[in-house]
Design a protein around this motif. Sequence first.
Motif, PDB file in Angstrom:
ATOM      1  N   GLU A  90     -10.337 -27.100  16.391  1.00  0.00           N
ATOM      2  CA  GLU A  90     -10.331 -27.969  15.213  1.00  0.00           C
ATOM      3  C   GLU A  90     -11.453 -29.003  15.302  1.00  0.00           C
ATOM      4  N   LEU A  91     -11.606 -29.610  16.473  1.00  0.00           N
ATOM      5  CA  LEU A  91     -12.658 -30.608  16.665  1.00  0.00           C
ATOM      6  C   LEU A  91     -14.038 -29.981  16.518  1.00  0.00           C
ATOM      7  N   ALA A  92     -14.225 -28.794  17.112  1.00  0.00           N
ATOM      8  CA  ALA A  92     -15.524 -28.132  17.039  1.00  0.00           C
ATOM      9  C   ALA A  92     -15.901 -27.796  15.602  1.00  0.00           C
ATOM     10  N   GLU A  93     -14.940 -27.301  14.837  1.00  0.00           N
ATOM     11  CA  GLU A  93     -15.231 -26.961  13.438  1.00  0.00           C
ATOM     12  C   GLU A  93     -15.545 -28.220  12.632  1.00  0.00           C
ATOM     13  N   ARG A  94     -14.842 -29.297  12.917  1.00  0.00           N
ATOM     14  CA  ARG A  94     -15.156 -30.562  12.243  1.00  0.00           C
ATOM     15  C   ARG A  94     -16.573 -31.019  12.580  1.00  0.00           C
ATOM     16  N   ASN A  95     -16.949 -30.866  13.839  1.00  0.00           N
ATOM     17  CA  ASN A  95     -18.298 -31.246  14.252  1.00  0.00           C
ATOM     18  C   ASN A  95     -19.351 -30.358  13.588  1.00  0.00           C
ATOM     19  N   ARG A  96     -19.043 -29.066  13.468  1.00  0.00           N
ATOM     20  CA  ARG A  96     -19.987 -28.152  12.798  1.00  0.00           C
ATOM     21  C   ARG A  96     -20.213 -28.569  11.353  1.00  0.00           C
ATOM     22  N   GLN A  97     -19.123 -28.874  10.660  1.00  0.00           N
ATOM     23  CA  GLN A  97     -19.249 -29.273   9.261  1.00  0.00           C
ATOM     24  C   GLN A  97     -20.019 -30.578   9.127  1.00  0.00           C
ATOM     25  N   GLU A  98     -19.734 -31.528  10.015  1.00  0.00           N
ATOM     26  CA  GLU A  98     -20.436 -32.809   9.965  1.00  0.00           C
ATOM     27  C   GLU A  98     -21.925 -32.634  10.219  1.00  0.00           C
ATOM     28  N   ALA A  99     -22.272 -31.702  11.124  1.00  0.00           N
ATOM     29  CA  ALA A  99     -23.673 -31.451  11.436  1.00  0.00           C
ATOM     30  C   ALA A  99     -24.365 -30.623  10.357  1.00  0.00           C
ATOM     31  N   GLY A 100     -23.580 -29.964   9.489  1.00  0.00           N
ATOM     32  CA  GLY A 100     -24.157 -29.146   8.437  1.00  0.00           C
ATOM     33  C   GLY A 100     -24.848 -27.899   8.959  1.00  0.00           C
ATOM     34  N   ILE A 101     -24.329 -27.343  10.056  1.00  0.00           N
ATOM     35  CA  ILE A 101     -24.936 -26.156  10.673  1.00  0.00           C
ATOM     36  C   ILE A 101     -24.144 -24.922  10.261  1.00  0.00           C
ATOM     37  N   GLU A 102     -24.817 -23.936   9.683  1.00  0.00           N
ATOM     38  CA  GLU A 102     -24.133 -22.764   9.130  1.00  0.00           C
ATOM     39  C   GLU A 102     -24.143 -21.555  10.062  1.00  0.00           C
ATOM     40  N   ASN A 103     -25.129 -21.463  10.952  1.00  0.00           N
ATOM     41  CA  ASN A 103     -25.253 -20.260  11.794  1.00  0.00           C
ATOM     42  C   ASN A 103     -24.395 -20.375  13.055  1.00  0.00           C
ATOM     43  N   VAL A 104     -23.114 -20.722  12.861  1.00  0.00           N
ATOM     44  CA  VAL A 104     -22.161 -20.944  13.955  1.00  0.00           C
ATOM     45  C   VAL A 104     -20.800 -20.396  13.554  1.00  0.00           C
ATOM     46  N   GLN A 105     -20.098 -19.807  14.521  1.00  0.00           N
ATOM     47  CA  GLN A 105     -18.701 -19.424  14.313  1.00  0.00           C
ATOM     48  C   GLN A 105     -17.921 -19.710  15.587  1.00  0.00           C
ATOM     49  N   PHE A 106     -16.796 -20.407  15.438  1.00  0.00           N
ATOM     50  CA  PHE A 106     -15.919 -20.672  16.573  1.00  0.00           C
ATOM     51  C   PHE A 106     -14.769 -19.669  16.564  1.00  0.00           C
ATOM     52  N   LEU A 107     -14.549 -19.037  17.709  1.00  0.00           N
ATOM     53  CA  LEU A 107     -13.556 -17.987  17.854  1.00  0.00           C
ATOM     54  C   LEU A 107     -12.436 -18.459  18.775  1.00  0.00           C
ATOM     55  N   LYS A 108     -11.197 -18.076  18.453  1.00  0.00           N
ATOM     56  CA  LYS A 108     -10.085 -18.372  19.347  1.00  0.00           C
ATOM     57  C   LYS A 108      -9.840 -17.184  20.262  1.00  0.00           C
ATOM     58  N   GLY A 109      -9.739 -17.475  21.540  1.00  0.00           N
ATOM     59  CA  GLY A 109      -9.474 -16.409  22.495  1.00  0.00           C
ATOM     60  C   GLY A 109      -9.690 -16.913  23.911  1.00  0.00           C
ATOM     61  N   ILE A 110      -9.524 -16.007  24.873  1.00  0.00           N
ATOM     62  CA  ILE A 110      -9.702 -16.361  26.277  1.00  0.00           C
ATOM     63  C   ILE A 110     -10.972 -15.691  26.797  1.00  0.00           C
ATOM     64  N   ILE A 111     -11.575 -16.313  27.786  1.00  0.00           N
ATOM     65  CA  ILE A 111     -12.858 -15.805  28.276  1.00  0.00           C
ATOM     66  C   ILE A 111     -12.694 -14.534  29.096  1.00  0.00           C
ATOM     67  N   GLU A 112     -11.456 -14.192  29.458  1.00  0.00           N
ATOM     68  CA  GLU A 112     -11.204 -12.919  30.145  1.00  0.00           C
ATOM     69  C   GLU A 112     -11.084 -11.750  29.173  1.00  0.00           C
ATOM     70  N   ALA A 113     -11.049 -12.021  27.876  1.00  0.00           N
ATOM     71  CA  ALA A 113     -10.943 -10.966  26.849  1.00  0.00           C
ATOM     72  C   ALA A 113     -11.706 -11.448  25.619  1.00  0.00           C
ATOM     73  N   ILE A 114     -13.015 -11.370  25.649  1.00  0.00           N
ATOM     74  CA  ILE A 114     -13.872 -11.921  24.598  1.00  0.00           C
ATOM     75  C   ILE A 114     -13.707 -11.109  23.312  1.00  0.00           C
ATOM     76  N   PRO A 115     -13.383 -11.759  22.189  1.00  0.00           N
ATOM     77  CA  PRO A 115     -13.150 -11.032  20.931  1.00  0.00           C
ATOM     78  C   PRO A 115     -14.442 -10.697  20.182  1.00  0.00           C
ATOM     79  N   LEU A 116     -15.350 -10.014  20.864  1.00  0.00           N
ATOM     80  CA  LEU A 116     -16.597  -9.531  20.272  1.00  0.00           C
ATOM     81  C   LEU A 116     -16.856  -8.122  20.787  1.00  0.00           C
ATOM     82  N   PRO A 117     -17.553  -7.294  20.003  1.00  0.00           N
ATOM     83  CA  PRO A 117     -17.853  -5.935  20.460  1.00  0.00           C
ATOM     84  C   PRO A 117     -18.900  -5.929  21.556  1.00  0.00           C
TER      85      PRO A 117
END
Length: 311
Positions: free
Chosen positions: A151-178
């Motif tokens: 929640e904090l990270a997304e708020r910071n992204r919006q405040e910074a006005g940066i669009e080329n970012v996505q925050f994902l929920k998950g654990i680093i032992e099972a990364i939710p990316l292909p």
Amino acid sequence: MKIVPQTDEQLRQEVSARYGRTALQVLGTPSEGASCCGSDCCGKASVAELTPAPVSQASSCCESECCTTEAGKGNPITSDLYTQMELGEIPVAAALASLGCGNPTALAELKSGEKVLDLGSGGGIDVLLSAKRVGPSGFAYGLDMTDPMLELAERNRQEAGIENVQFLKGIIEAIPLPENSVDVVISNCVINLSADKGQVLREAYRVLTPGGRFAVSDIVVQGDLPPVLRRDMESWAGCVAGALEEGTYHSLLQATGFVDIEVEVTRRYSLDEIAASGAGASIAALSDREREEVNGKFVSAFVRARKPNHQ
């Protein structure tokens, strides 16, 4: 002294709760207790000195007895990692929630158009800095398991006005990316918190493109640790008890398939600095001989490696 949980899931819940408390503090929700790497009000004080206007709450906090380091300069592991120019590029809340031990965005030498993944992205400081480095043709992912941090990270992204970012929920032992989806994997004092570091490295390898780079800041120990340090939950959450031995880190990366492996020491910590990071109780329990053996063996390090171009 609270003992490190026996199961991976219990340990993950403990770490997440501590990170969550820091995020809630920065979001303005009162919560007791410190977080990983001692990110208490003392850690906020060091940021307040760099960016004084928005953080009046931190200065009042550090007038209390919670500050144990010299002149309220903050935790010795987490403070003074970013330049004033870098801190000026991002929302102050992203810096307040930073729990790292280095600056992986500088380490990674990011290039325009690259895709970057930050493991354990917290308040988003390294993701936002990475997004600026790779530019609008690139992209930066942040992965975190803690809802308040996301929640904090997304708020910071919006405040910074940066669009080329996505925050994902998950654990680093099972990364939710292909697989083969990012050019660079970064992380900042997070891999040491995992109970299965080999799995983290295998997942990082999987999502990297051929030729992709692994570039993390982490706490590393040069030698063996007394059992009392390994068992102490506060020491683990302080980025101490879970730290890999330097040779073991190298061996795990090599076994995963990485090449061009380097472990570069960037800072060496005294016993007093390690105690101030959250390991005070377990340090106090050491014998004089054990204290002498441990002193100076904890380091911050840049850990670099590369996935081969051809597999």
